[in-house]
Design a protein around this motif. Structure first.
Motif, PDB file in Angstrom:
ATOM      1  N   GLN A 145       0.833  -1.132   0.125  1.00  0.00           N
ATOM      2  CA  GLN A 145       0.017  -0.075   0.037  1.00  0.00           C
ATOM      3  C   GLN A 145       0.671   1.329  -0.073  1.00  0.00           C
ATOM      4  O   GLN A 145       0.653   2.149  -0.770  1.00  0.00           O
ATOM      5  N   CYS A 164       2.215   2.133  -3.295  1.00  0.00           N
ATOM      6  CA  CYS A 164       1.489   2.992  -4.452  1.00  0.00           C
ATOM      7  C   CYS A 164       1.429   4.273  -3.739  1.00  0.00           C
ATOM      8  O   CYS A 164       1.111   5.211  -4.646  1.00  0.00           O
ATOM      9  N   ARG A 213       3.884   6.350  -4.701  1.00  0.00           N
ATOM     10  CA  ARG A 213       3.956   6.812  -6.355  1.00  0.00           C
ATOM     11  C   ARG A 213       2.838   7.537  -6.594  1.00  0.00           C
ATOM     12  O   ARG A 213       3.367   8.601  -7.459  1.00  0.00           O
ATOM     13  N   ILE A 214       1.665   7.613  -5.988  1.00  0.00           N
ATOM     14  CA  ILE A 214       0.839   8.693  -6.254  1.00  0.00           C
ATOM     15  C   ILE A 214       1.302  10.031  -5.923  1.00  0.00           C
ATOM     16  O   ILE A 214       1.019  10.969  -6.653  1.00  0.00           O
ATOM     17  N   ARG A 242       3.871  11.043  -8.607  1.00  0.00           N
ATOM     18  CA  ARG A 242       3.437  11.244 -10.015  1.00  0.00           C
ATOM     19  C   ARG A 242       2.538  12.478 -10.096  1.00  0.00           C
ATOM     20  O   ARG A 242       2.221  12.798 -11.150  1.00  0.00           O
ATOM     21  N   SER A 243       2.067  12.994  -8.943  1.00  0.00           N
ATOM     22  CA  SER A 243       1.046  14.233  -9.079  1.00  0.00           C
ATOM     23  C   SER A 243       1.918  15.405  -9.179  1.00  0.00           C
ATOM     24  O   SER A 243       2.661  15.632  -8.288  1.00  0.00           O
ATOM     25  N   SER A 257     -13.690  10.420  -4.575  1.00  0.00           N
ATOM     26  CA  SER A 257     -13.680   9.833  -5.971  1.00  0.00           C
ATOM     27  C   SER A 257     -14.085   8.189  -5.631  1.00  0.00           C
ATOM     28  O   SER A 257     -14.333   7.497  -6.833  1.00  0.00           O
ATOM     29  N   GLY A 258     -14.335   7.846  -4.150  1.00  0.00           N
ATOM     30  CA  GLY A 258     -14.865   6.415  -4.010  1.00  0.00           C
ATOM     31  C   GLY A 258     -13.692   5.604  -3.690  1.00  0.00           C
ATOM     32  O   GLY A 258     -13.943   4.122  -3.615  1.00  0.00           O
ATOM     33  N   VAL A 259     -12.331   5.920  -3.973  1.00  0.00           N
ATOM     34  CA  VAL A 259     -11.326   5.247  -3.665  1.00  0.00           C
ATOM     35  C   VAL A 259     -11.336   4.408  -2.403  1.00  0.00           C
ATOM     36  O   VAL A 259     -11.246   3.126  -2.151  1.00  0.00           O
ATOM     37  N   LYS A 271     -13.742   4.247  -0.197  1.00  0.00           N
ATOM     38  CA  LYS A 271     -15.103   3.226   0.072  1.00  0.00           C
ATOM     39  C   LYS A 271     -14.796   1.777  -0.652  1.00  0.00           C
ATOM     40  O   LYS A 271     -15.255   0.958  -0.097  1.00  0.00           O
ATOM     41  N   ARG A 272     -14.172   2.011  -1.906  1.00  0.00           N
ATOM     42  CA  ARG A 272     -14.075   0.766  -2.644  1.00  0.00           C
ATOM     43  C   ARG A 272     -13.037  -0.232  -1.686  1.00  0.00           C
ATOM     44  O   ARG A 272     -13.105  -1.394  -1.690  1.00  0.00           O
ATOM     45  N   ALA A 273     -11.882   0.320  -0.997  1.00  0.00           N
ATOM     46  CA  ALA A 273     -11.019  -0.098  -0.273  1.00  0.00           C
ATOM     47  C   ALA A 273     -11.743  -1.006   0.850  1.00  0.00           C
ATOM     48  O   ALA A 273     -11.317  -2.065   1.133  1.00  0.00           O
ATOM     49  N   ARG A 274     -12.617  -0.269   1.308  1.00  0.00           N
ATOM     50  CA  ARG A 274     -13.296  -1.096   2.367  1.00  0.00           C
ATOM     51  C   ARG A 274     -14.047  -2.394   2.059  1.00  0.00           C
ATOM     52  O   ARG A 274     -14.517  -3.081   2.987  1.00  0.00           O
ATOM     53  N   ALA A 275     -14.204  -2.401   0.823  1.00  0.00           N
ATOM     54  CA  ALA A 275     -15.086  -3.644   0.527  1.00  0.00           C
ATOM     55  C   ALA A 275     -14.106  -4.732   0.270  1.00  0.00           C
ATOM     56  O   ALA A 275     -14.461  -5.817  -0.224  1.00  0.00           O
ATOM     57  N   THR A 276     -12.931  -4.437   0.414  1.00  0.00           N
ATOM     58  CA  THR A 276     -11.762  -5.693   0.185  1.00  0.00           C
ATOM     59  C   THR A 276     -11.105  -5.836   1.579  1.00  0.00           C
ATOM     60  O   THR A 276     -11.554  -5.273   2.482  1.00  0.00           O
TER      61      THR A 276
END
Lengths: 256, 306
Positions: free
Chosen positions: A10, A13, A16-17, A20-21, A87-89, A91-96
């Protein structure tokens, strides 16, 4: 216990974010360096601080370090967290199966690592360009101040992110918080030129205390370089913010 | 009979005074593609987010993969895959990096290469997410939902806002999940999407399930009368039809419509009548209510014509 393999992937990544921003590269990395060069070019001579008379560049290197640390931790982290929430990122991680602690710790680690890198960069520029030195004896104290400051301001970032409703509002809100405080906390303007009532206001907030804690290793070469009182106030702010953040942190977008 | 993958009984959810899900029952069996169809604001997303474990509920029993999503843990989350209605992955990371990150979350992840291939993103592996087209971003979302080798995949309006070609491409990816043996819970407001993909459909309107069945039987479609219609030749009024047909005849938009439960018999009577009068009825058509007709009637609260 936190899963280190997961935290490492994690963290890679998230780092990197960051790199790269363009926003991170310009505002978090480049801007403090530009500010140091400009301030050192405009203001000349000596200033009086903590009962010592020091060269103005010796004043500005730890001052701009404060800016670099807070940009890397508080400002950048708050904006990244709000953007990823909206952007929902998140929230999406919470479903993993990834634990919340890994997501939070990884982003905070990016803030602390970037703060350390920025501090080292400013230290090198200060030494090469302006001959500003930190004695070996107080170096551990300086590193402690950087890490405590960055960690505390990450916690403040998590807490403030819960109060910001949209990704667009994150940059103005965070800048509105830090910019006036930089001016009255001796980051941009030497302390001896700030009226005492403004210094009194600044003393309530953590930025002035972090700036002081970073300055001590530069101007008191004979001690251990640890401004314990100031660091405790910074850490207290961080702790209260962490408790608030843990209670109010949101994973799902506010604007759906 | 094996335990259903999803079992919902009497599910209710209200936000303050406003009830958005008003006591629904659902069952989804292993290996099927189940579509939850309804207009915007019908309660689809709220329901699916309760099943995914995002939202709490006010009443009802919910079991997903044998557990209550409201109190499920990491192990349960490793068995589901989720495609949210709107989610934009960090644009700074490449497709490959995102797949590897998500693979690291799961105890028994699929191979990144195979998953990229399953959603047709092999070529985009080193492309940053911000450079993907809308359709490619959606396939990225589907790929990330599959990387953990889930038993159950939730897709919340997976093709909203797509152009027709991107939609068909996404449908192919989703139909492939059937071959992979996944159970799929899909929400959509496109009737066409449910028809193309789903084994079974439930229609939700204003928080209530108004009909449930296969796309063939939904809303009693299989039992609904046939519609026989033609443009009446000049000077012919519905009342001139043989009495048994005239009763069922209706003039709409310049055509005579006959509703019939016995289309062969009705056609025979109509044809005899027309041949006797030397009429050709060139544009004669025999139709069944389309799934769209059924859906529109259901969602507008109307009943199927008897």
């Amino acid at each position: 216990m936190i899963d280190h393999r997961l935290l490492a992937s994690q963290f890679r990544c998230d780092l990197r974010i960051f790199w790269r921003s363009p926003q991170s590269r310009y505002f978090t990395v480049l801007l403090p360096i530009v500010f140091l060069v400009i301030f050192a070019a405009i203001f000349k001579g000596r200033t009086r601080v903590d009962g010592q008379v020091v060269d103005i560049t010796t004043y500005y290197v730890p001052g701009i370090m404060t800016l670099g640390i807070i940009s890397a931790s508080f400002v950048n982290l708050t904006q990244a967290i709000v953007a990823q929430r909206e952007s929902g990122v998140l929230k999406r991680a919470r479903a993993t199966p990834v634990p919340a602690s890994v997501v939070i710790a990884s982003r905070a680690a990016v803030g602390v690592i970037v703060a350390l890198i920025m501090s080292a960069l400013l230290l090198v520029i200060g030494r090469v360009a302006y001959g500003v030195r930190v004695p070996g004896s107080t170096m551990p104290g300086l590193i402690i101040a950087v890490v405590v400051g960055a960690a505390a301001f990450c916690c403040i970032g998590f807490a403030v992110s819960t109060r910001i409703g949209t990704a667009e509002a994150a940059a103005p809100v965070t800048n509105l918080i830090v910019l006036p405080l930089y001016f009255i906390s001796g980051v941009f303007v030497p302390e001896d030129q700030i009226p005492s009532f403004l210094r009194g206001i600044a003393a309530v907030f953590p930025i002035r205390h972090l700036a002081q804690a970073l300055r001590i290793p530069f101007i008191h070469p004979h001690g251990a370089g640890i401004a314990a009182g100031d660091l405790l106030i910074v850490a207290a702010w961080g702790t209260v913010a962490l408790v608030l953040a843990a209670r109010t942190f949101q994973w799902s977008p506010r604007t759906a | 009979m094996t335990e259903p993958i999803i079992r919902v009984k009497g599910l209710r959810k209200a936000y303050g005074e406003r009830e958005v899900v008003g006591g629904i029952d659902l069952e989804v069996r292993a290996g099927e593609i189940f579509a939850f169809l309804g207009p915007n604001g019908a309660g689809k997303t709220t329901s699916v987010e309760i099943l995914e474990g995002y939202r709490s509920r006010n009443a009802g029993d919910v079991s997903v993969l044998g557990e209550d999503p409201a109190s499920s843990g990491r192990e349960w989350r490793s068995r589901i895959g989720v495609v949210l209605q709107s989610c934009t992955m960090p644009g700074e990371l490449t497709v490959g990096e995102l797949f590897e990150l998500y693979a690291s979350y799961y105890p028994h992840a699929n191979s990144v290469d195979e998953t990229l291939e399953a959603v047709g993103l092999q070529e985009q592996r080193s492309v940053r997410a911000q450079r993907l087209s809308g359709g490619q971003q959606r396939r990225l979302d589907v790929g990330l939902a599959l990387i953990g080798d889930p038993e159950l995949v939730f897709l919340d309006e997976p093709t909203t806002g797509f152009d027709p070609s991107a939609r068909h491409h996404a449908w192919e990816v989703i139909s492939n999940l059937r071959e992979l043996g996944k159970t799929v819970f899909l929400t959509t407001h496109y009737m066409e999407e449910a028809q193309f993909l789903a084994d079974r459909v439930a229609v939700i309107v204003a928080g209530q399930i108004v009909s449930e069945g296969t796309t063939q039987t939904l809303g009693g479609r299989d039992r609904a009368p046939s519609d026989i219609s033609f443009t009446p030749p000049a000077g012919v009024a519905p009342s001139q039809l043989p009495p048994e047909l005239a009763l069922a005849a209706e003039l709409r938009d310049g055509r005579i419509h006959l509703q019939s439960q016995h289309p062969a018999r009705t056609l025979h009577a109509l044809a005899s009548w027309a041949v006797d009068r030397d009429l050709d009825l060139e544009d004669l058509t025999v139709g069944r209510p389309s799934l769209e007709d059924v859906y529109l009637q259901l969602t507008e609260g109307g009943e199927l014509r008897p």
